[in-house]
Design an enzyme around this catalytic site. Structure first.
Site, PDB file in Angstrom:
ATOM      1  N   HIS A  30       0.782  -1.429   0.077  1.00  0.00           N
ATOM      2  CA  HIS A  30      -0.154  -0.037  -0.001  1.00  0.00           C
ATOM      3  C   HIS A  30       0.813   1.220  -0.011  1.00  0.00           C
ATOM      4  CE1 HIS A  30      -3.177   2.623   0.841  1.00  0.00           C
ATOM      5  NE2 HIS A  30      -4.237   1.725   0.786  1.00  0.00           N
ATOM      6  N   SER A  31       2.026   1.206   0.511  1.00  0.00           N
ATOM      7  CA  SER A  31       2.988   2.418   0.445  1.00  0.00           C
ATOM      8  C   SER A  31       3.101   2.702  -1.029  1.00  0.00           C
ATOM      9  CB  SER A  31       4.279   2.211   1.097  1.00  0.00           C
ATOM     10  OG  SER A  31       5.000   0.911   0.378  1.00  0.00           O
TER      11      SER A  31
END
Length: 457
Positions: free
Chosen positions: A138-139
Site C-alpha cells: 500500500h505504500s
C-alpha cells in the site's frame, strides 16, 4: 533516492506480521479459443521478459530500521523469476482450492529487500480457466490505483495481442479530487486526510454544524458501534472468499424499492452478517454499522473545480431487524442522512472529516485500545468501479476481478466489491483466527439478496 512521503511510509512503519499492508486482487480468465498448454507457458515467459516501470522497481532504501523506510531506492535489475511465479491449484482444482491458495499468499509479508510486489499465474483449475493473483504494498499503490492499472492492461478487443501487464505500465498522474484523495479505498482516505491535515481551518464550524444536526434530528449514525467478534485483535493468517453477482438482479431490487445499488449491497451485507453472527451466537443487540467510502458530486454552482469529492460515511446496517426489506429501508435512510451532511462541505472538509472518523484505526496498535474501546464501525464495505464492458488480456476473457484488501486490529473483516461488465465481484478478506468459516458469508449474501428479491424483485 526519492523521499517517501509520510502518507506512504506510514504503511511500512505500521506493518507487522499480524498486519500485512498490501492490497491485491484475484482475476479469472477463460483462455482464447483453441489455446493449448503453451498459452500459459508463453504468457509466463512474456511476463518475465517484459519491461518493468519505475514504480515497480522501488523498494525501501534500508529495509531494516525506521529511517530506511522513509526513502525509496530503485532497483536497476528486477529478479522477474522471483516476482512472477508459476503456480497450480491442487486437485480436484475447484475454486475452493484456489481461494485457499489465495488466502495463504495474501497472509504472507512482502520482502522489503526487493520491490514490494509479486504475481502468481495459476493453472490447474478443473474448468480450464487460469487465475492471476497479484499483490502490491500500500505504500506504493492503493487499492483503487491497482484496479486502474489492471484495467489499463486489458483490452475490449478479443483479437488484441498487444496487452502488457500492470507492472509494465507507467501510472497516470492524478488530476481529479477523487484521485488526489486516493479514490474509494478507505486506507487511502486516511492517506489523503493526512495530506490535507494542515488545511482544515473550517473543520471546527463544520463539526459544530454536524453536532447541531445530530441534536436536531437525533437519527444520524455516529462512529461508535457495538463490539462484535469482528472487532477484536487479528492474527497474521487470512481467509479469502469471493463470488460474483449479476448487477441486474441488484438493480431490479433498487428500482422497485426506490433505493440505490449501494443500498441493496449494504442490505445484502447486513443480512449476511446477521445470519453469520446468529450462527456464532454472537449477534449484538444494538445495530451494527459499516464504514462506506462514497463518491459525491460537488455542490451545484461551484464551477471552480472538476471531478468528484470522496469521503466516508457511517451507515446503520439495522442488523437488529429481522426483516430484510425493513433493513433495506433503514439502510437507505441512514445513507441519505449521512450523504446530506457531506454535500454541504468542501472537498477538503469532506476528506478531513472522513479521516477523523477513521482515526481510531490508527490507534488500534496501542496495547489494550481495541480490547477496551468501542469500534467506530463494525465492517468496511467498499465498492470500487471496474470495467463496464467485457475485457480481455491477449485474447483471454476476464471472468472475475476480486479485490483483496487489508484487515486491522478492530476490523477483522473487509468487504470490497468491484464492478465488471454485468457483474459485481465480491472479495471478502478476514482474519482466519477470529472469523471462523468466513466463506459462509457468501451463502448468506445470496440468501439475503433472495429475500430482497422476493419482497421487491
Amino acid at each position: 533516492m526519492p523521499f517517501m512521503p509520510p502518507t506512504d511510509s506510514m504503511f511500512l512503519l505500521a506493518e507487522t506480521r499480524e498486519h500485512p499492508m498490501h492490497v491485491g486482487g484475484l482475476q479469472l480468465f477463460e483462455l482464447p479459443e483453441g489455446a493449448g498448454p503453451e498459452w500459459t507457458r508463453e504468457t509466463i515467459e512474456q511476463f518475465r521478459s517484459g519491461g518493468v516501470s519505475d514504480l515497480f522497481r522501488r523498494r525501501p532504501k534500508e529495509p531494516v530500521g525506521v529511517l530506511g523506510n522513509a526513502w525509496w531506492t530503485t532497483e536497476g535489475s528486477v529478479d522477474m523469476d522471483y516476482h512472477i511465479r508459476h503456480s497450480a491449484v491442487p486437485q480436484p482444482g475447484r475454486i475452493r482450492e484456489l481461494l485457499q491458495l489465495t488466502s495463504r499468499w495474501h497472509g504472507s509479508l512482502l520482502d522489503r529487500h526487493r520491490p514490494l510486489w509479486e504475481t502468481h499465474l495459476v493453472e490447474g483449475l478443473q474448468d480450464g480457466r487460469i487465475a492471476v493473483y497479484s499483490k502490491v504494498h500500500h505504500s506504493m499503490v492503493d487499492g483503487v490505483s491497482a484496479i486502474r492499472l489492471m484495467r489499463r492492461s486489458l483490452s475490449e478487443d478479443p483479437d488484441d495481442r498487444d496487452c502488457v501487464p500492470p507492472w509494465a505500465l507507467a501510472p497516470r498522474p492524478r488530476s481529479t479530487d477523487v484521485e488526489r484523495s486516493g479514490g474509494l479505498d478507505p486506507l487511502s482516505l486516511v492517506r489523503g486526510g493526512a495530506a490535507v491535515a494542515g488545511d482544515v481551518a473550517g473543520l471546527l464550524p463544520v463539526s459544530l454544524k454536524i453536532a447541531r444536526d445530530v441534536v436536531r434530528d437525533g437519527d444520524i449514525t455516529l462512529p461508535r458501534a457495538p463490539k462484535t467478534i469482528l472487532n477484536g485483535p487479528v492474527g497474521g493468517a487470512r481467509r479469502f472468499a469471493a463470488q460474483s453477482w449479476e448487477i441486474e438482479r441488484i438493480k431490479r431490487v433498487a428500482k422497485s424499492s426506490a433505493t440505490t445499488v449501494n443500498d441493496v449491497v449494504l442490505a445484502m451485507v447486513s443480512g449476511a452478517l446477521r445470519t453469520y453472527l446468529l450462527e456464532q451466537h454472537a449477534l449484538p443487540e444494538d445495530p451494527m454499522t459499516a464504514m462506506v467510502p462514497v463518491s459525491l458530486s460537488l455542490r451545484a454552482g461551484d464551477d471552480t473545480k472538476t471531478g468528484n469529492a470522496t469521503g466516508a460515511i457511517v451507515v446503520n446496517l439495522a442488523t437488529d431487524r429481522e426483516s430484510g426489506p425493513t433493513r433495506l429501508e433503514e439502510i437507505a435512510y441512514s445513507s441519505r442522512k449521512a450523504k446530506k451532511i457531506l454535500r454541504d462541505l468542501s472537498p477538503t472538509q469532506i476528506l478531513a472529516l472522513s479521516a477523523l472518523q477513521m482515526l481510531p484505526l490508527a490507534a488500534s496498535p496501542v496495547p489494550g485500545f481495541v480490547r477496551y474501546t468501542h469500534p467506530p464501525f463494525n465492517v468496511v464495505v467498499s465498492n470500487v468501479p471496474g470495467p463496464d464492458r467485457q475485457m480481455y488480456f491477449n485474447g483471454a476473457r476476464l471472468d472475475g476481478m476480486y479485490p483483496t484488501s487489508i484487515v486491522l486490529d478492530g476490523q477483522a473483516v473487509n468487504i470490497t466489491l468491484c464492478s465488471r461488465d454485468q457483474y459485481l465481484d465480491f472479495g471478502i478478506i478476514g482474519c482466519r483466527r477470529s472469523v471462523p468459516h468466513l466463506q459462509r458469508l457468501l451463502l448468506h449474501l445470496e440468501t439475503s439478496l433472495g429475500e430482497l428479491e422476493q419482497a421487491w424483485g
